[in-house]
Design an enzyme around this catalytic site. Structure first.
Site, PDB file in Angstrom:
ATOM      1  N   GLY A   1       5.537  31.771  14.139  1.00  0.00           N
ATOM      2  CA  GLY A   1       6.928  31.888  13.748  1.00  0.00           C
ATOM      3  C   GLY A   1       7.700  30.651  14.157  1.00  0.00           C
ATOM      4  O   GLY A   1       7.308  29.943  15.094  1.00  0.00           O
TER       5      GLY A   1
ATOM      6  N   GLN B   1      15.079  25.715  16.143  1.00  0.00           N
ATOM      7  CA  GLN B   1      13.991  25.018  16.836  1.00  0.00           C
ATOM      8  C   GLN B   1      13.716  23.643  16.231  1.00  0.00           C
ATOM      9  O   GLN B   1      13.096  22.801  16.868  1.00  0.00           O
ATOM     10  CB  GLN B   1      12.717  25.854  16.822  1.00  0.00           C
ATOM     11  CG  GLN B   1      12.827  27.110  17.669  1.00  0.00           C
ATOM     12  CD  GLN B   1      11.538  27.897  17.622  1.00  0.00           C
ATOM     13  OE1 GLN B   1      11.355  28.728  16.735  1.00  0.00           O
ATOM     14  NE2 GLN B   1      10.657  27.623  18.565  1.00  0.00           N
TER      15      GLN B   1
ATOM     16  N   CYS C   1       6.238  30.362  22.896  1.00  0.00           N
ATOM     17  CA  CYS C   1       7.264  29.792  22.021  1.00  0.00           C
ATOM     18  C   CYS C   1       6.975  28.313  21.820  1.00  0.00           C
ATOM     19  O   CYS C   1       6.648  27.616  22.781  1.00  0.00           O
ATOM     20  CB  CYS C   1       8.638  29.989  22.667  1.00  0.00           C
ATOM     21  SG  CYS C   1      10.011  29.354  21.685  1.00  0.00           S
ATOM     22  N   LEU C   2       7.097  27.850  20.574  1.00  0.00           N
ATOM     23  CA  LEU C   2       6.852  26.438  20.297  1.00  0.00           C
ATOM     24  C   LEU C   2       7.864  25.536  21.006  1.00  0.00           C
ATOM     25  O   LEU C   2       7.579  24.364  21.234  1.00  0.00           O
ATOM     26  CB  LEU C   2       6.874  26.185  18.779  1.00  0.00           C
ATOM     27  CG  LEU C   2       5.762  26.902  17.998  1.00  0.00           C
ATOM     28  CD1 LEU C   2       5.931  26.670  16.499  1.00  0.00           C
ATOM     29  CD2 LEU C   2       4.384  26.473  18.464  1.00  0.00           C
TER      30      LEU C   2
ATOM     31  N   HIS D   1      11.506  38.035  18.030  1.00  0.00           N
ATOM     32  CA  HIS D   1      11.545  36.782  18.794  1.00  0.00           C
ATOM     33  C   HIS D   1      12.312  35.713  18.008  1.00  0.00           C
ATOM     34  O   HIS D   1      13.172  35.020  18.565  1.00  0.00           O
ATOM     35  CB  HIS D   1      10.087  36.339  19.069  1.00  0.00           C
ATOM     36  CG  HIS D   1       9.934  35.026  19.722  1.00  0.00           C
ATOM     37  ND1 HIS D   1       9.443  34.893  21.009  1.00  0.00           N
ATOM     38  CD2 HIS D   1      10.175  33.758  19.302  1.00  0.00           C
ATOM     39  CE1 HIS D   1       9.392  33.604  21.331  1.00  0.00           C
ATOM     40  NE2 HIS D   1       9.833  32.900  20.304  1.00  0.00           N
ATOM     41  N   GLU D   2      12.011  35.592  16.716  1.00  0.00           N
ATOM     42  CA  GLU D   2      12.664  34.554  15.904  1.00  0.00           C
ATOM     43  C   GLU D   2      14.141  34.876  15.654  1.00  0.00           C
ATOM     44  O   GLU D   2      14.982  33.971  15.665  1.00  0.00           O
ATOM     45  CB  GLU D   2      11.916  34.350  14.581  1.00  0.00           C
ATOM     46  CG  GLU D   2      10.460  33.917  14.728  1.00  0.00           C
ATOM     47  CD  GLU D   2      10.227  32.717  15.629  1.00  0.00           C
ATOM     48  OE1 GLU D   2      11.121  31.850  15.747  1.00  0.00           O
ATOM     49  OE2 GLU D   2       9.147  32.639  16.238  1.00  0.00           O
TER      50      GLU D   2
ATOM     51  N   HIS E   1      16.163  33.745  18.458  1.00  0.00           N
ATOM     52  CA  HIS E   1      16.490  32.311  18.383  1.00  0.00           C
ATOM     53  C   HIS E   1      17.786  32.089  17.608  1.00  0.00           C
ATOM     54  O   HIS E   1      18.596  31.241  17.975  1.00  0.00           O
ATOM     55  CB  HIS E   1      15.371  31.531  17.677  1.00  0.00           C
ATOM     56  CG  HIS E   1      14.274  31.071  18.569  1.00  0.00           C
ATOM     57  ND1 HIS E   1      14.454  30.198  19.614  1.00  0.00           N
ATOM     58  CD2 HIS E   1      12.953  31.380  18.561  1.00  0.00           C
ATOM     59  CE1 HIS E   1      13.299  29.973  20.207  1.00  0.00           C
ATOM     60  NE2 HIS E   1      12.358  30.692  19.595  1.00  0.00           N
TER      61      HIS E   1
END
Length: 173
Positions: free
Chosen positions: A45, A50, A92-93, A134-135, A138
């Site tokens: 994701g 991000q 997380c990226l 999660h996304e 963000h």
């Protein structure tokens, strides 16, 4: 086109994102770039903030083996969450190589606009449910480490600050 992924701490990751007014060619290009960036990372994701874009948009694909199922969700909104909870070790990226268990609703219904401009709705479960929550976090300026205790959160933040310093030094060389 691959886009650089912001690393925590970065003030852009803590901002509430603006709704996407309409699906334009620019939004479609952003979606393509985000999917390419997510797959390259690799991740399941990626949210627009991000990659430095404070718009309410995310991409995800939770198929690890098999035919990819890329999804683009514009202005996603959770309309329902189950009382049953699921614990998943999240990463997380924007917080590379750091993982922690986070408890979230096991099932969630989400409404969003697709790249075709049409409204869509689906109930997600398993990794898909964890990922979409999660996304969406963000898009609201929230990171998975915000669910952790202050000590663990500070420890991870310090590691990320160190990583950013090391990366900056390697670029300067």
């Amino acid at each position: 086109m691959l886009r650089p992924i912001l690393i925590h701490p970065d003030p852009r990751l803590k901002k509430l994102c603006d709704p996407v007014a309409e699906v334009t060619d620019e939004i479609r290009r952003l979606a393509d770039d985000m999917l390419e960036t997510m797959y390259d990372a690799p991740g399941v994701g990626l949210a627009a903030p991000q990659v430095g874009v404070t718009k309410r948009m995310l991409v995800m694909d939770c198929i690890k083996d098999g035919t990819p199922e890329p999804m683009v969700l514009i202005n996603p909104e959770i309309t329902w969450g189950s009382e049953d909870l699921n614990v998943y070790e999240e990463g997380c990226l924007s917080i590379p190589d750091q993982y922690a268990e986070v408890k979230r609703p096991a099932l969630v219904s989400v409404r969003w606009t697709g790249l075709d401009g049409k409204a869509d709705e689906r109930t997600f479960e398993g990794l898909w449910a964890t990922c979409v929550q999660h996304e969406i976090d963000h898009l609201n300026g929230k990171l998975f480490i915000d669910y952790l205790g202050p000590l663990k959160r500070q420890m991870i933040t310090r590691k990320m600050e160190k990583l950013k310093r090391e990366r900056a030094r390697s670029v300067d060389v």
